[in-house]
Design a protein around this motif. Structure first.
Motif, PDB file in Angstrom:
ATOM      1  N   MET A   1       0.824  -1.211   0.000  1.00  0.00           N
ATOM      2  CA  MET A   1       0.000   0.000   0.000  1.00  0.00           C
ATOM      3  C   MET A   1       0.865   1.271   0.000  1.00  0.00           C
ATOM      4  O   MET A   1       0.550   2.257   0.638  1.00  0.00           O
ATOM      5  CB  MET A   1      -0.939   0.025   1.221  1.00  0.00           C
TER       6      MET A   1
ATOM      7  N   ARG B   1      13.477  -2.962  -0.259  1.00  0.00           N
ATOM      8  CA  ARG B   1      13.422  -4.429  -0.078  1.00  0.00           C
ATOM      9  C   ARG B   1      14.739  -5.032   0.415  1.00  0.00           C
ATOM     10  O   ARG B   1      15.063  -6.171   0.108  1.00  0.00           O
ATOM     11  CB  ARG B   1      13.009  -5.131  -1.384  1.00  0.00           C
TER      12      ARG B   1
ATOM     13  N   LYS C   1      -7.719  -4.601  -1.207  1.00  0.00           N
ATOM     14  CA  LYS C   1      -6.657  -4.593  -2.230  1.00  0.00           C
ATOM     15  C   LYS C   1      -6.118  -6.019  -2.431  1.00  0.00           C
ATOM     16  O   LYS C   1      -5.934  -6.495  -3.546  1.00  0.00           O
ATOM     17  CB  LYS C   1      -5.543  -3.651  -1.767  1.00  0.00           C
TER      18      LYS C   1
ATOM     19  N   ASN D   1      10.025  -4.586  -8.036  1.00  0.00           N
ATOM     20  CA  ASN D   1       9.490  -3.740  -9.099  1.00  0.00           C
ATOM     21  C   ASN D   1      10.639  -2.981  -9.751  1.00  0.00           C
ATOM     22  O   ASN D   1      11.344  -2.231  -9.089  1.00  0.00           O
ATOM     23  CB  ASN D   1       8.484  -2.736  -8.526  1.00  0.00           C
TER      24      ASN D   1
ATOM     25  N   LYS E   1       0.752 -14.475 -18.085  1.00  0.00           N
ATOM     26  CA  LYS E   1      -0.151 -15.029 -17.062  1.00  0.00           C
ATOM     27  C   LYS E   1      -0.572 -16.448 -17.456  1.00  0.00           C
ATOM     28  O   LYS E   1      -0.792 -16.720 -18.639  1.00  0.00           O
ATOM     29  CB  LYS E   1      -1.376 -14.138 -16.904  1.00  0.00           C
TER      30      LYS E   1
ATOM     31  N   PHE F   1       2.904 -12.865  -9.140  1.00  0.00           N
ATOM     32  CA  PHE F   1       2.753 -14.005  -8.222  1.00  0.00           C
ATOM     33  C   PHE F   1       2.865 -15.296  -9.013  1.00  0.00           C
ATOM     34  O   PHE F   1       2.241 -15.437 -10.063  1.00  0.00           O
ATOM     35  CB  PHE F   1       1.370 -13.986  -7.542  1.00  0.00           C
TER      36      PHE F   1
HETATM   37  N1  EPU Z   1      -0.821  -4.778 -12.498  1.00  0.00           N
HETATM   38  C1  EPU Z   1      -1.197  -5.258 -13.720  1.00  0.00           C
HETATM   39  N2  EPU Z   1      -1.295  -6.614 -13.912  1.00  0.00           N
HETATM   40  C2  EPU Z   1      -1.013  -7.457 -12.936  1.00  0.00           C
HETATM   41  C3  EPU Z   1      -0.596  -6.991 -11.678  1.00  0.00           C
HETATM   42  C4  EPU Z   1      -0.508  -5.619 -11.474  1.00  0.00           C
HETATM   43  O1  EPU Z   1      -1.451  -4.486 -14.660  1.00  0.00           O
HETATM   44  O2  EPU Z   1      -1.120  -8.666 -13.207  1.00  0.00           O
HETATM   45  C5  EPU Z   1      -0.740  -3.338 -12.274  1.00  0.00           C
HETATM   46  C6  EPU Z   1      -1.724  -2.864 -11.208  1.00  0.00           C
HETATM   47  O3  EPU Z   1      -2.985  -2.625 -11.759  1.00  0.00           O
HETATM   48  C7  EPU Z   1      -1.044  -1.651 -10.665  1.00  0.00           C
HETATM   49  C8  EPU Z   1       0.428  -1.918 -10.801  1.00  0.00           C
HETATM   50  O4  EPU Z   1       0.551  -2.985 -11.727  1.00  0.00           O
HETATM   51  O5  EPU Z   1      -1.359  -0.529 -11.495  1.00  0.00           O
HETATM   52  C9  EPU Z   1       1.062  -2.329  -9.448  1.00  0.00           C
HETATM   53  O6  EPU Z   1       0.387  -3.433  -8.918  1.00  0.00           O
HETATM   54  P1  EPU Z   1       0.005  -3.561  -7.373  1.00  0.00           P
HETATM   55  O7  EPU Z   1      -0.764  -2.352  -6.973  1.00  0.00           O
HETATM   56  O8  EPU Z   1      -0.642  -4.863  -7.162  1.00  0.00           O
HETATM   57  O9  EPU Z   1       1.346  -3.451  -6.622  1.00  0.00           O
HETATM   58  P2  EPU Z   1       2.716  -4.236  -6.796  1.00  0.00           P
HETATM   59  O10 EPU Z   1       3.776  -3.237  -6.984  1.00  0.00           O
HETATM   60  O11 EPU Z   1       2.615  -5.299  -7.806  1.00  0.00           O
HETATM   61  C10 EPU Z   1       3.235  -4.094  -4.277  1.00  0.00           C
HETATM   62  C11 EPU Z   1       4.062  -5.000  -3.432  1.00  0.00           C
HETATM   63  C12 EPU Z   1       3.180  -6.098  -2.834  1.00  0.00           C
HETATM   64  C13 EPU Z   1       2.017  -5.489  -2.070  1.00  0.00           C
HETATM   65  C14 EPU Z   1       1.243  -4.621  -3.057  1.00  0.00           C
HETATM   66  C15 EPU Z   1       0.024  -3.977  -2.404  1.00  0.00           C
HETATM   67  C16 EPU Z   1       6.272  -5.085  -4.484  1.00  0.00           C
HETATM   68  C17 EPU Z   1       7.216  -5.872  -5.326  1.00  0.00           C
HETATM   69  N3  EPU Z   1       5.070  -5.631  -4.278  1.00  0.00           N
HETATM   70  O12 EPU Z   1       2.833  -4.884  -5.396  1.00  0.00           O
HETATM   71  O13 EPU Z   1       3.956  -6.809  -1.921  1.00  0.00           O
HETATM   72  O14 EPU Z   1       1.190  -6.474  -1.484  1.00  0.00           O
HETATM   73  O15 EPU Z   1       2.155  -3.609  -3.549  1.00  0.00           O
HETATM   74  O16 EPU Z   1       0.337  -2.859  -1.722  1.00  0.00           O
HETATM   75  O17 EPU Z   1       6.625  -4.039  -4.009  1.00  0.00           O
HETATM   76  C18 EPU Z   1       5.326  -8.634  -1.673  1.00  0.00           C
HETATM   77  O18 EPU Z   1       6.197  -7.851  -1.342  1.00  0.00           O
HETATM   78  O19 EPU Z   1       5.518  -9.881  -1.668  1.00  0.00           O
HETATM   79  C19 EPU Z   1       4.071  -8.138  -2.075  1.00  0.00           C
HETATM   80  C20 EPU Z   1       3.111  -8.904  -2.558  1.00  0.00           C
END
Ligand code: EPU
Length: 776
Positions: free
Chosen positions: A617, A650, A685, A702, A718, A734
């Protein structure tokens, strides 16, 4: 002299021109042994060296025995070469050696004398008064016992026994002072019929070695021949039907056993864990009481035969009794590998159903809580012929892990494996048996099942004892670890880490340790440093990909006790590394502390959150951390404040070499509704953007240009799948485990994703999940 031949294949008959007894015992020659590492051949080599010959030998393996013989003068070569035949005057070969062996081929070409192992042995025996101990089961122990009793009785016997015998010093010895020669007769290849001993001790006759013999009648024929060729007395087990029948018509015979009609009769047997008490009657008259310093009814039975023989040779009963009281087992015969009040590990050579039954009966009588068994079937032919008999032999075992078949020199038989035996055991109604086709994993299965009070038994004539030895060595360390963590802490061997990772993947931890206190944790760190053991700390396993070979060394799982504590003090929450990050968020809610809600979305524990500077978040762990308490590489405790700590995206480098114990998080007072709203937003979320299936959280960090999940999604990856590992259709970053995925599959999928990102976008994806452990 007989034509030297192997299983019907004619070799040289030039040995016939030699007077082999004279050649071997009254002259000195150059002799080469083919297959010298074998248990029988190495004994023969020792005798020939002692007799003053120049002995050379070849084998495809070297063993401790060949090393020892080399120190005594053996010229050893770890390959069979034709030139070995050229330089020698006699070639002796083991029955495991094929007719096309290069040494034999050259020896035949050169018309050198060639003799089978048993021929050479029989010739040596002719120079002495021979005693052959024969039978299907127990002959190594009994021949060792005979040689020991004769030696203690002052008769200076020479001996030849098919295993290492600590109490005799070696497996074979030539004593020029004495008249007697005690030999273990080997029935497996029919060569028993080559002996002309003065006395024979027959223990039992039943179906065995069906690779060589057509049936029981063929086996009995060989025994009958030996009995016929015995010049003096045949001592025989009257309780064994086949033996009794074979000896019934012989004039000079003396029976032993428990039956009323036995000439030497045992009675009043009192079995103990490591010895037995009994008494012996000779033709109705009590000779006296005995203590036999090895366990098991079957050994008492055989000892009565030894008492009969020794008495008839004129050794006084007192001397016999003294010798049996001090007798020690041959190697691999109920050999204690580890003993404490908590655990007992025993190795035994038993590989025939009758032997397994007897050994398990002895193991059960030791009186420990459970008997866990690792069994390695020996030879495909025996496994096939006796699989039904094996089924019932394990009734006294609580748990049985069966390996694949140890082939000895045999080719495999299609459809015959360790599974064949497990199927029969299961059909017999036993529910604790399983097949482990990977030999090096057998100690994992048994070690992980180990509980206080267990007796572990390794059974088989191959190399299964190696697995027990590994377990014994690890158990020594596990018990030291247990002493460190105390009553409340836990130690497990070979704990499957797939049970402790959210991805449900990973091989075992060599030592899984759950300390409950900071003090125990510090001591574990010092112990591992002193013992040079790797130490890995594992929390809830949410960000971990452990390879299929597991983790070597100690895996510390701080949980419970000091490590699960959460304490609130104003706007500060102190949490142990074992507490879940989610619990910190909810503790905040209870105390009206806001700003920690994002932690609700992280599946890991505080320790993992710190190590990875985990985030969700838009927030990350160290935005809330004010202090960290940790142990350094010497187990010393330190506390550092946030401004003293170096932290990255991280990554929190301090924990690469130090071990977190607890952390203090700070939030700020907030109204309950606001906290609730944020918690719900986090839950929402998670629910809407992340898979519910088993995963390790986000796999990749990321990259600057785009979130990894978005990138993978855009690349169309996917649902890309390797085995049971699959890119989630919900979130591209994932990988989910569809059930039973291996680490190897996960890693291959990761590689494919990286390769595609590199090829199509020029982006180098970096894994966020920690990848550790040994390949399978
Ligand atoms: N998105 C896509 N397709 C997907 C997945 C994501 O288009 O299949 C887009 C989303 O719509 C969004 C952007 O990519 O616009 C980022 O996605 P998300 O908001 O899910 O955040 P994330 O950067 O992928 C991070 C943390 C997660 C945490 C989430 C929620 C990292 C690497 N990951 O994910 O942490 O749960 O934010 O806040 O920083 C973890 O560390 O293991 C983890 C799951």
């Amino acid at each position: 002299m007989k034509l030297a031949s192997e299983k019907g294949a004619a070799l040289s008959d030039s040995v016939a021109v030699l007077d082999l007894p004279r050649f071997l015992t009254r002259e000195h020659h150059r002799i080469h042994l083919v297959g010298v590492a074998g248990s029988g051949m190495s004994g023969l080599a020792a005798l020939l060296i002692e007799l003053g010959h120049v002995v050379s030998g070849s084998d495809k393996v070297s063993t401790m025995e060949t090393d020892r013989l080399q120190r005594l003068g053996l010229r050893f070569d770890e390959q069979h070469l034709p030139e070995h035949a050229g330089a020698t005057e006699l070639v002796v070969f083991s029955s495991a050696i094929k007719t096309n062996n290069p040494v034999l081929v050259r020896a035949r070409d050169l018309a050198k004398p060639i003799a089978r192992r048993a021929e050479a042995l029989a010739a040596l025996m002719r120079a002495k008064r021979g005693i052959v101990v024969a039978g299907m089961h127990g002959k190594t122990t009994t021949s060792a016992m005979t040689a020991h009793v004769l030696r203690e009785g002052g008769l200076h016997p020479s001996h030849y026994v098919g295993a290492e015998i600590p109490i005799l010093g070696t497996n074979a010895h030539w004593d020029a002072r004495g008249k007697w020669f005690v030999a273990e007769g080997d029935e497996s290849d029919g060569t028993l019929a080559l002996f002309n001993p003065e006395h024979t001790l027959v223990l039992n006759v039943e179906e065995e070695h069906l690779d060589f013999y057509a049936d029981l009648a063929a086996i009995e024929k060989v025994f009958a021949r030996l009995i016929e060729q015995t010049n003096g007395t045949v001592f025989y087990n009257i309780d064994d039907a086949s033996t009794a029948r074979l000896c019934a018509t012989r004039k000079k015979r003396i029976s032993f056993g428990f039956s009323d009609t036995a000439d030497y009769r045992g009675a009043d047997v009192d079995l103990h864990a490591f010895h037995s008490n009994f008494c012996v009657y000779s033709r109705g008259e009590k000779l006296g009481e005995l203590v036999l310093n090895v366990p098991g009814q079957h050994n008492v039975h055989n000892a009565i035969g030894v008492v009969a023989l020794a008495t008839e040779l004129g050794i006084a009963f007192d001397k016999i009794a003294n010798s049996l009281r001090r007798f020690e087992h041959a190697r691999r015969r109920f050999e204690i590998k580890y003993a404490s009040e908590r655990f007992l590990l025993v190795d035994d050579y038993a590989h025939h159903p009758t032997e397994i039954r007897a050994t398990l009966k002895t193991a059960r009588a030791v009186g420990r809580k459970r008997v866990l068994t690792m069994f390695q079937p020996h030879r495909y032919s025996r496994t096939k012929a006796l699989c039904k008999e094996f089924a019932g032999a394990f009734e006294n075992a609580d748990r049985i892990v069966v390996t694949d078949v140890y082939p000895a020199s045999e080719a495999s038989i299609p459809g015959v494996s360790g599974q064949t035996i497990v199927d029969e055991i299961v059909r017999h109604g036993h529910r604790g048996a399983n097949y482990q086709p990977q030999f090096e994993r057998v100690h994992w299965d048994i070690g992980n099942a180990l509980d206080v009070g267990d007796l572990v038994l390794s059974l088989g004539a191959g190399n299964i004892h190696e697995q027990l030895s590994i377990l014994a060595a690890d158990l020594v360390i596990a018990e030291q670890l247990k002493a460190i963590v105390g009553e409340t802490g836990k130690v497990r061997l070979y704990e499957p880490l797939s049970k402790h990772t959210t991805l449900r993947v990973g091989g075992p931890a060599q030592f899984w340790v759950e300390p409950q206190t900071e003090k125990a944790f510090a001591e574990l760190i010092r112990f591992c440093r002193d013992e040079n053991l790797p130490l890995f700390v594992m929390g809830r396993g949410s960000n971990l990909l452990i390879r299929d070979g597991g983790l070597r060394g100690v895996v510390v799982h701080p949980c419970g006790g000091d490590f699960d504590k959460i304490e609130i003090n104003g706007c500060e929450i102190t949490a142990g590394v074992g507490a879940k990050l989610r619990e910190v968020a909810y503790a905040g809610k209870t105390a009206g502390i806001g700003g920690l809600e994002w932690m609700e979305g992280i599946p890991g524990a505080v320790g993992g959150g710190l190590r990875m500077n985990a985030g969700a978040m838009g927030a990350q762990t160290f935005e809330n951390v004010v202090r960290v308490r940790y142990l350094d590489a010497t187990g010393e405790a330190h506390t550092k404040t946030r401004d003293e700590l170096e932290v990255h995206y991280r990554n929190f480098p301090l924990l690469e070499k130090n071990f977190a114990v607890s952390a203090v998080f700070r939030g700020s007072p907030a109204p309950l509704e606001e906290i609730m709203r944020k918690l719900e937003a986090s839950q929402e979320k998670r629910r809407t953007s992340q898979p519910a299936a088993k995963s390790a959280g986000c796999i990749f960090k990321n990259p600057d240009s785009s979130p990894a999940g978005k990138l993978i999604d855009e690349l169309g990856l996917k649902n890309l799948q390797v085995g049971k590992a699959r890119v989630s259709e919900v979130h591209g970053n994932f990988i989910v485990n569809d059930g039973g995925a291996t680490a190897a599959e996960m890693l291959e999928l990761i590689d494919r994703i990286k390769a595609t990102a590199r090829a199509k976008r020029g982006i180098e994806l970096e894994t966020e999940v920690q990848i550790v452990g040994e390949p399978a």
